[in-house]
Design an enzyme around this catalytic site. Structure first.
Site, short mmCIF file in Angstrom:
data_model
loop_
_atom_site.label_atom_id
_atom_site.label_comp_id
_atom_site.label_asym_id
_atom_site.label_seq_id
_atom_site.Cartn_x
_atom_site.Cartn_y
_atom_site.Cartn_z
N GLU A 1 -33.06 18.78 19.46
CA GLU A 1 -32.77 19.94 20.30
C GLU A 1 -33.80 21.00 19.91
O GLU A 1 -33.61 21.74 18.94
CB GLU A 1 -31.34 20.43 20.06
N ASP B 1 -29.36 19.30 15.88
CA ASP B 1 -29.16 20.63 16.44
C ASP B 1 -30.10 21.64 15.78
O ASP B 1 -30.42 21.53 14.59
CB ASP B 1 -27.70 21.06 16.20
#
Length: 655
Positions: A376, A322
Site C-alpha cells: 500500500e 500497510d
C-alpha cells in the site's frame, strides 16, 4: 524476463543510477551482516525461540528485554502473585528465560509479565504472545496459554496463486447484518460463500492482529503474533482460512509493520522502561503511534519472524503491507506530491526501511514461493514492486492508489459530459515498467465516515427513497449506469489485479463508522446489509449481478498488454483489447451510437457482457449473444457496434 537492472528496465532512472547503486550496496551489505550466514527463512524463526513453548520436559518461556532488571511470569497458575519459581533469568543479548515443569501451566490459563527496570516496573504482555483476551468488565488484557490437546488438523490444500488476483477486501467484525461484532465462524459460514459466488479468488482480511481499539480498523496493533480474540480463537481463524482454501479462495491479511499502538501495558510501547527498545524516539506525527526502528537487528528479527509466523501457523497466502509510504520516507511522505523522479532519490528515503522491506519479501517468498505481497504505497517509488534480483524490493504488486482519487476528483469537479477519458484511461493503465499493480475504483478508505462511497456520490439521498426496482428515478438510473461503467473501465484496464471492498460491489449504502463516543457507541454503520442485495426487489441486486459477471471475465485478463486503445473524447467513447476481449464503453449521458466503428484484431466476436442488460438494471437495447465481424478499414480492421448512451460492452473474439 532475463535479469536486468532497474535502469535497464526504466531508462528514465539513468541520471539516478549512482544513488540506486549506493542504496543497493547498503541494503545488501546490511542484510549480509544481519543474517550472519543464515538464510532469510531461518532468520525469521524467532517465534520458535521467544515466547511460551511446551517441551518434552515441560515449558520454556523466553523474552527479549535488554533494559529490564527482573521479569516474572504471573497468572492464574500463581494466583496472580509473584513467585520465585516463575522468575526469568537473564542471559546474553538482553534475553531472559525460565524453564518450568509440565504441571506448572495448562491450556486456557491467563498470564502476564511483571517487568522491572531501573526506577520503575509494570505489567506487560509477552511480545510473542499468540492469544490475548480482554478481561471481563475491564480494559485489561491478558495473554492466554494456548496448547489444546488436539491441535487443529488442516483439511484442504492451498490453492495456486491466480494469474489475476481478484481481491475481496473484508473486515470480519463488520461482516454481519446484525449490529454487533461478527466472529470468524460467522464469516466462514455466511460470507465466504458470498465471496465465492461473487467471482473473487482472493480475500484480503483486515484487522486480524490484536488491536485494543476496535475503531482503529486494526491499524494500531498491540500484539503482532496474536489473532484478535474479539473475532474468536486461533482455531476459529484457522478454520476460516481452511474453509476458504476449500472453496478455492486465497487468503491474504493486512500486516501493519509501519507503526504500532502506543499502548504500554498490553503493547510494545514501553516494554521495559525503554521506549526505544523497538521504536524510534519520535512518534508518527499524524497517526499517534510508535515507529519501528528498522536500524536495529532485533527489530528486523521480530518483524521478519512475524511475517513467517502467519504463513507457517495460519497458512495465509500473503500480505497487504500497510503504510509503506510512511516507512520509506523520514517525513512519511506527508504533504508530498511526488511529481518528479528526483523526489525518490533524496536523503529523505529511509535506507533501513529499504533493508526491512527487502528482507520481508525475501522471507515470505523463501517460505512460500507462491505467496502474494502487495504494497500500500502512494509515492510510486521505483523498484518497489520489482524482483529483488533486479535490485527491487520484491513486492509482487503495488496498490494503484491514484485510481480512486481520480474517480472522486472526476465526480466532484466535472459534469458527466466533461469527463477526461484520456486522463482516466492513462491513470488506470499506467504503472512503472518493472511492476504490476492492483487497480481499484474504491476501497475501505473511500467508505469510511468523512468520505463517501462511489454509489453515495452518484445517488446521494435518492438512495433512501428510490432503490425499489419498481420505482423509476433518473438520479438512481444515472448512478447505477455510471457505477457499472466505472468498474468496467477500472477492472478492464487493471495492471495486474483488481480489488473491491466488501459490499461495494452491490453499492452498499452509506458509510463505515465504527462504534465510538461520537456516535453513542453504535454499530449501525459498522455492519453489512446483505439483505439489500438478496431480497430481489431492490436495485442493489442489479449491481451485484453485474459485478459478478464482470469478475468472471476479468479473471481471464492476464495479458499485461493493452491493445487497440482508442479514445474518442468528442463522442465519449473508449475501447481497448485485453487478450481476446474487446471492451467498448460509451460514457455519453445522452448520445447513443449506431454502427460505430472501432479498431480491433481481425476475426469474429460474440457479445459476452452488456451493462445495458435488463438483468443489470439496463434498458436491454443491445441484442444478447450477438455476433460481430471485423471489416477492413483504411487504418486496419474495425468492429461496428451499437453503443447505447451510458453503456459498456465486452466482446470476445471467438475465431
Amino acid at each position: 524476463m532475463s535479469k536486468k537492472t532497474l535502469v535497464e528496465l526504466d531508462p528514465w532512472l539513468a541520471p539516478h543510477e549512482p544513488v540506486i547503486k549506493a542504496r543497493e550496496a547498503y541494503v545488501s551489505s546490511t542484510l549480509r551482516r544481519v543474517l550472519d550466514g543464515k538464510s532469510p527463512a531461518d532468520f525469521a524463526l524467532g517465534f520458535h525461540h521467544f515466547g511460551l513453548h511446551q517441551t518434552a520436559a515441560g515449558w520454556t518461556f523466553r523474552e527479549w528485554a535488554p533494559n529490564a532488571t527482573r521479569l516474572v511470569l504471573v497468572g492464574d497458575f500463581s494466583d496472580w502473585q509473584e513467585r520465585e519459581e516463575f522468575a526469568l533469568q537473564p542471559s546474553r543479548h538482553g534475553e531472559w528465560s525460565v524453564d518450568l515443569p509440565g504441571s506448572a501451566l495448562h491450556h486456557g490459563q491467563k498470564y502476564k509479565l511483571r517487568v522491572y527496570w531501573p526506577n520503575g516496573d509494570g505489567w506487560r504482555l509477552p511480545s510473542y504472545a499468540t492469544y490475548v483476551i480482554q478481561d471481563d468488565d475491564s480494559v485489561d488484557f491478558s495473554a492466554v496459554v494456548w496448547q489444546p490437546n488436539e491441535p487443529y488438523q488442516w483439511q484442504h490444500d492451498i490453492p495456486p496463486a491466480p494469474n489475476v488476483p481478484l481481491i475481496y477486501e473484508a473486515h470480519v467484525g463488520m461482516s454481519s447484518e446484525e449490529e454487533k461484532v461478527a466472529n470468524f465462524n460467522e464469516f466462514t459460514a455466511n460470507v465466504l460463500p458470498r465471496i465465492k459466488q461473487a467471482g473473487y479468488n482472493t480475500i484480503q482480511l483486515m484487522a486480524i492482529a490484536e488491536h485494543p481499539y476496535y475503531g482503529s480498523f486494526g491499524y494500531h496493533v498491540s500484539n503482532f503474533f496474536a489473532v484478535s480474540s474479539r473475532f474468536g480463537t486461533l482455531d476459529d481463524f484457522k478454520r476460516l482460512v481452511d474453509a476458504a482454501h476449500g472453496l478455492g479462495l486465497r487468503v491474504i491479511i493486512d500486516i501493519v509493520h509501519a507503526h504500532a499502538a502506543k499502548n504500554e501495558v498490553e503493547g510494545l510501547g514501553n516494554f521495559a522502561g525503554d521506549p526505544t527498545q523497538y521504536f524510534k524516539a519520535h512518534d508518527h506525527p499524524a497517526w499517534d503511534s510508535r515507529l519501528f526502528d528498522y536500524g536495529k537487528p532485533a527489530v528486523l528479527h521480530f518483524l521478519a519472524s512475524n511475517c513467517r509466523w502467519w504463513l507457517d501457523e495460519y497458512h495465509v497466502d500473503g500480505f497487504r503491507f500497510d503504510g509503506v509510504t510512511s516507512m520509506l520516507y523520514h517525513d512519511h511522505g506527508l504533504g508530498k506530491s511526488f511529481t518528479s523522479y528526483d523526489d525518490y532519490f533524496t536523503d529523505d528515503v529511509d535506507k533501513d526501511a529499504l533493508v526491512y522491506l527487502r528482507l520481508a519479501n525475501d522471507v515470505i517468498h523463501a517460505v512460500r514461493p507462491d505467496a502474494t505481497t502487495i504494497a500500500e504505497e502512494m509515492s510510486g517509488l521505483p523498484g518497489l514492486a520489482a524482483p529483488t534480483e533486479y535490485g527491487g524490493l520484491g513486492f509482487d504488486y503495488r496498490l494503484a492508489m491514484g485510481a480512486p482519487d481520480l474517480w472522486i476528483k472526476t465526480l466532484k469537479e466535472k459534469r458527466d459530459e466533461d469527463w477526461d477519458l484520456g486522463e482516466l484511461a492513462h491513470t488506470l493503465s499506467s504503472h512503472r515498467p518493472e511492476e504490476k499493480v492492483i487497480t481499484y475504483a474504491e476501497s475501505h478508505d473511500q467508505a469510511l465516515v468523512g468520505d463517501k462511497t462511489l454509489i453515495f456520490r452518484l445517488i446521494d439521498k435518492a438512495m433512501y427513497w428510490h432503490m425499489d426496482k419498481a420505482d423509476p428515478d433518473l438520479t438512481v438510473e444515472r448512478g447505477i449506469a455510471l457505477h457499472k461503467l466505472i468498474r468496467l473501465l477500472t477492472a478492464g484496464l487493471h495492471g495486474g489485479g483488481y480489488l473491491n471492498f466488501m459490499g461495494n460491489e452491490f453499492g452498499h449504502p452509506e458509510w463505515i463508522d465504527f462504534p465510538r463516543q461520537g456516535n453513542n457507541w453504535s454499530f449501525k454503520h459498522a455492519r453489512r446489509q446483505w439483505s439489500l442485495r438478496d431480497n430481489g426487489f431492490l436495485k442493489y441486486q442489479w449491481l451485484g449481478e453485474f459485478d459478478a459477471s464482470l469478475m468472471k471475465l476479468i479473471k481471464t485478463v492476464d495479458d499485461p498488454s493493452i491493445h487497440y486503445l482508442t479514445i474518442h473524447q468528442h463522442d465519449h467513447v473508449v475501447s481497448f483489447m485485453r487478450g481476446d476481449l474487446l471492451f467498448i464503453i460509451n460514457f455519453s449521458p445522452d448520445q447513443s451510437q449506431t454502427d460505430y466503428a472501432l479498431p480491433a484484431a481481425a476475426g469474429s466476436y460474440r457479445l459476452v457482457l452488456n451493462s445495458d442488460d435488463e438483468r443489470f438494471g439496463g434498458h436491454g437495447r443491445v441484442q444478447q449473444d450477438q455476433r460481430y465481424f471485423t471489416t477492413p478499414g483504411p487504418h486496419g480492421d474495425n468492429v461496428q457496434a451499437y453503443l447505447p448512451a451510458r453503456s459498456g460492452l465486452i466482446l470476445r473474439r471467438v475465431d
